[in-house]
Motif scaffolding. Structure first.
Motif, mmCIF file in Angstrom:
data_model
loop_
_atom_site.group_PDB
_atom_site.id
_atom_site.type_symbol
_atom_site.label_atom_id
_atom_site.label_comp_id
_atom_site.label_asym_id
_atom_site.label_seq_id
_atom_site.Cartn_x
_atom_site.Cartn_y
_atom_site.Cartn_z
ATOM 1 N N LEU A 17 -24.228 22.578 6.037
ATOM 2 C CA LEU A 17 -23.207 21.906 6.841
ATOM 3 C C LEU A 17 -21.916 22.694 6.992
ATOM 4 O O LEU A 17 -21.095 22.382 7.847
ATOM 5 C CB LEU A 17 -22.878 20.537 6.220
ATOM 6 C CG LEU A 17 -24.007 19.510 6.208
ATOM 7 C CD1 LEU A 17 -23.650 18.346 5.295
ATOM 8 C CD2 LEU A 17 -24.292 19.009 7.611
ATOM 9 N N LEU A 18 -21.708 23.727 6.155
ATOM 10 C CA LEU A 18 -20.410 24.405 6.105
ATOM 11 C C LEU A 18 -20.550 25.877 6.447
ATOM 12 O O LEU A 18 -20.990 26.681 5.624
ATOM 13 C CB LEU A 18 -19.791 24.246 4.708
ATOM 14 C CG LEU A 18 -18.396 24.828 4.510
ATOM 15 C CD1 LEU A 18 -17.392 24.172 5.443
ATOM 16 C CD2 LEU A 18 -17.947 24.677 3.058
ATOM 17 N N ALA A 19 -20.157 26.256 7.647
ATOM 18 C CA ALA A 19 -20.129 27.661 8.055
ATOM 19 C C ALA A 19 -18.811 28.289 7.619
ATOM 20 O O ALA A 19 -17.773 27.626 7.586
ATOM 21 C CB ALA A 19 -20.285 27.770 9.568
ATOM 22 N N MET A 20 -18.840 29.592 7.300
ATOM 23 C CA MET A 20 -17.641 30.255 6.808
ATOM 24 C C MET A 20 -16.517 30.250 7.844
ATOM 25 O O MET A 20 -15.340 30.086 7.486
ATOM 26 C CB MET A 20 -17.967 31.681 6.376
ATOM 27 C CG MET A 20 -16.783 32.426 5.767
ATOM 28 S SD MET A 20 -16.037 31.611 4.304
ATOM 29 C CE MET A 20 -17.193 32.123 3.019
ATOM 30 N N GLU A 21 -16.847 30.421 9.112
ATOM 31 C CA GLU A 21 -15.805 30.428 10.137
ATOM 32 C C GLU A 21 -15.048 29.095 10.158
ATOM 33 O O GLU A 21 -13.811 29.077 10.254
ATOM 34 C CB GLU A 21 -16.407 30.704 11.515
ATOM 35 C CG GLU A 21 -16.927 32.114 11.707
ATOM 36 C CD GLU A 21 -18.276 32.360 11.031
ATOM 37 O OE1 GLU A 21 -18.883 31.381 10.516
ATOM 38 O OE2 GLU A 21 -18.718 33.516 11.019
ATOM 39 N N ALA A 22 -15.775 27.984 10.058
ATOM 40 C CA ALA A 22 -15.135 26.671 10.023
ATOM 41 C C ALA A 22 -14.329 26.495 8.746
ATOM 42 O O ALA A 22 -13.253 25.884 8.748
ATOM 43 C CB ALA A 22 -16.190 25.571 10.141
ATOM 44 N N ALA A 23 -14.833 27.048 7.647
ATOM 45 C CA ALA A 23 -14.127 26.949 6.371
ATOM 46 C C ALA A 23 -12.798 27.695 6.428
ATOM 47 O O ALA A 23 -11.768 27.195 5.959
ATOM 48 C CB ALA A 23 -14.992 27.501 5.247
ATOM 49 N N VAL A 24 -12.797 28.898 6.993
ATOM 50 C CA VAL A 24 -11.566 29.678 7.096
ATOM 51 C C VAL A 24 -10.529 28.917 7.926
ATOM 52 O O VAL A 24 -9.348 28.824 7.555
ATOM 53 C CB VAL A 24 -11.845 31.068 7.704
ATOM 54 C CG1 VAL A 24 -10.543 31.775 8.078
ATOM 55 C CG2 VAL A 24 -12.639 31.924 6.725
ATOM 56 N N ALA A 25 -10.950 28.332 9.034
ATOM 57 C CA ALA A 25 -10.035 27.583 9.883
ATOM 58 C C ALA A 25 -9.458 26.374 9.151
ATOM 59 O O ALA A 25 -8.254 26.096 9.220
ATOM 60 C CB ALA A 25 -10.738 27.148 11.162
ATOM 61 N N ALA A 26 -10.310 25.646 8.422
ATOM 62 C CA ALA A 26 -9.864 24.445 7.719
ATOM 63 C C ALA A 26 -8.919 24.790 6.576
ATOM 64 O O ALA A 26 -7.904 24.121 6.358
ATOM 65 C CB ALA A 26 -11.070 23.663 7.199
ATOM 66 N N VAL A 27 -9.234 25.844 5.833
ATOM 67 C CA VAL A 27 -8.387 26.231 4.705
ATOM 68 C C VAL A 27 -7.046 26.783 5.209
ATOM 69 O O VAL A 27 -5.997 26.523 4.610
ATOM 70 C CB VAL A 27 -9.113 27.249 3.804
ATOM 71 C CG1 VAL A 27 -8.172 27.823 2.754
ATOM 72 C CG2 VAL A 27 -10.306 26.587 3.124
ATOM 73 N N GLU A 28 -7.066 27.517 6.306
ATOM 74 C CA GLU A 28 -5.811 28.022 6.861
ATOM 75 C C GLU A 28 -4.910 26.859 7.287
ATOM 76 O O GLU A 28 -3.697 26.874 7.044
ATOM 77 C CB GLU A 28 -6.079 28.958 8.035
ATOM 78 C CG GLU A 28 -4.842 29.687 8.520
ATOM 79 C CD GLU A 28 -5.161 30.853 9.438
ATOM 80 O OE1 GLU A 28 -4.341 31.779 9.529
ATOM 81 O OE2 GLU A 28 -6.241 30.835 10.074
ATOM 82 N N ALA A 29 -5.490 25.836 7.908
ATOM 83 C CA ALA A 29 -4.720 24.655 8.286
ATOM 84 C C ALA A 29 -4.176 23.939 7.051
ATOM 85 O O ALA A 29 -3.047 23.428 7.057
ATOM 86 C CB ALA A 29 -5.583 23.707 9.111
ATOM 87 N N ALA A 30 -4.962 23.912 5.969
ATOM 88 C CA ALA A 30 -4.507 23.277 4.727
ATOM 89 C C ALA A 30 -3.340 24.042 4.119
ATOM 90 O O ALA A 30 -2.374 23.439 3.628
ATOM 91 C CB ALA A 30 -5.665 23.188 3.731
#
Length: 322
Positions: A17-30
């Motif tokens: 369910l978790l792609a690295m590209e989506a993870a980078v975007a979410a963590v950057e927003a956090a």
């Protein structure tokens, strides 16, 4: 009204369910939310287990309408003793309005992904404009996620150099990543260096680090841990992830308490950089990101995972209140 069922998500569910590209975007927003003061994150709680050569940690957070807590360990001797990972975790994502547990999910992979993402985000904001080499000191599980995250940001243009106390581990990771196994000294001379070891004494010497370098110090996450020669920190622009955590358990904790580094030397947090409140690299010859791991990173990814699970019908629904 009866609470809705809780989604149970295994490690394989999380991985799918978790792609690295989506993870980078979410963590950057956090990080940006943290830098703007828009997130709630009580200090990480440590439960020391010296008789078992490890510890357990509780990490609660609330950000962008999501709330949760991670229960995670650090047992460096697990692989040799029990054939288990050094780090394992469980995440509980709750509805902040009702406190209903929306999901209980594996946080072992979540932790590895968000840690890799944090380093890549730091490199994006703090490294020089055209890095060519990406070095790794420590070639365990975390290194795999660090290289994946950097490729999500930089593509495949960085040459990977690997080093580890185990030559076999270094060569295995080099083969997997299409890189080259080298000495610790040579890896330390890369444009971007990621350290992810359990060291309690410096493994990277000041003389090995070249002007223009950026270092992601990822390994020091508990009091007494240390990977870098304090001389590196004194000569660098140092950015941390969180003041309380970094000063007590990050790369800067030992030199600060020993009096060889002053608090005033720390420039600020990565959240402030991402939010545009603090300059990133500037004209610094060397930059260092001191990462201890933030609970807001975890809740950001847990939210992404839960949304994807609902959309795809993944996981197992369980009635905790039945």
């Amino acid at each position: 009204m009866k609470p809705e069922k809780t989604l149970l998500l295994s490690q394989s569910d999380v991985a799918s369910l978790l792609a690295m590209e989506a993870a980078v975007a979410a963590v950057e927003a956090a990080f940006a939310a943290h830098g703007r003061g828009e997130a709630a994150m009580p200090p990480k709680v440590y439960l020391g287990l010296p008789a078992h050569d490890g510890d357990l940690r509780a990490m609660p957070a609330y950000a962008d309408g999501a709330a949760g807590v991670k229960w995670v360990n650090s047992h460096p001797k697990n692989p040799a003793r029990f054939g288990l990972p050094s780090v394992m975790g469980l995440y509980i994502l709750s509805d902040p309005a009702t406190a209903v547990p929306l999901a209980v999910m594996d946080a072992t992979r979540l932790t590895a992904v968000r840690t890799g993402a944090a380093a890549a985000i730091a490199s994006k904001h703090l490294a020089g404009p055209n890095p060519r080499t990406l070095g790794f000191i420590g070639c365990g599980v975390q290194a795999r996620f660090l290289v994946d995250a950097h490729r999500a940001v930089y593509g495949d243009r960085l040459e990977v150099l690997t080093a580890d106390v185990s030559r076999e581990a270094s060569e295995r990771f080099a083969a997997e990543s299409g890189g080259r196994a080298v000495s610790v000294e040579e890896a330390s001379g890369c444009d971007i260096l990621c350290t992810s070891t359990p060291a309690r004494a410096p493994v990277v010497q000041r003389a090995w680090v070249l002007p223009g370098a950026h270092i992601n110090a990822m390994g020091a996450d508990a009091p007494g841990k240390q990977e870098l020669d304090p001389g590196i920190l004194r000569d660098a622009r140092v950015i941390i992830d969180d003041w309380h955590q970094a000063t007590e358990s990050g790369e800067i904790n030992v030199p600060l308490h020993a009096g060889v580094l002053r608090r005033e030397h720390i420039q600020g947090t990565l959240g402030e950089v991402v939010a545009g409140k603090l300059n990133g690299r500037g004209d610094a010859a060397i930059t260092v990101f001191d990462s201890t791991g933030l609970a807001i990173q975890d809740v950001a990814l847990a939210r992404v995972i839960y949304a994807a699970a609902r959309e795809r019908g993944a996981g197992t629904a369980f009635d905790f209140f039945g």
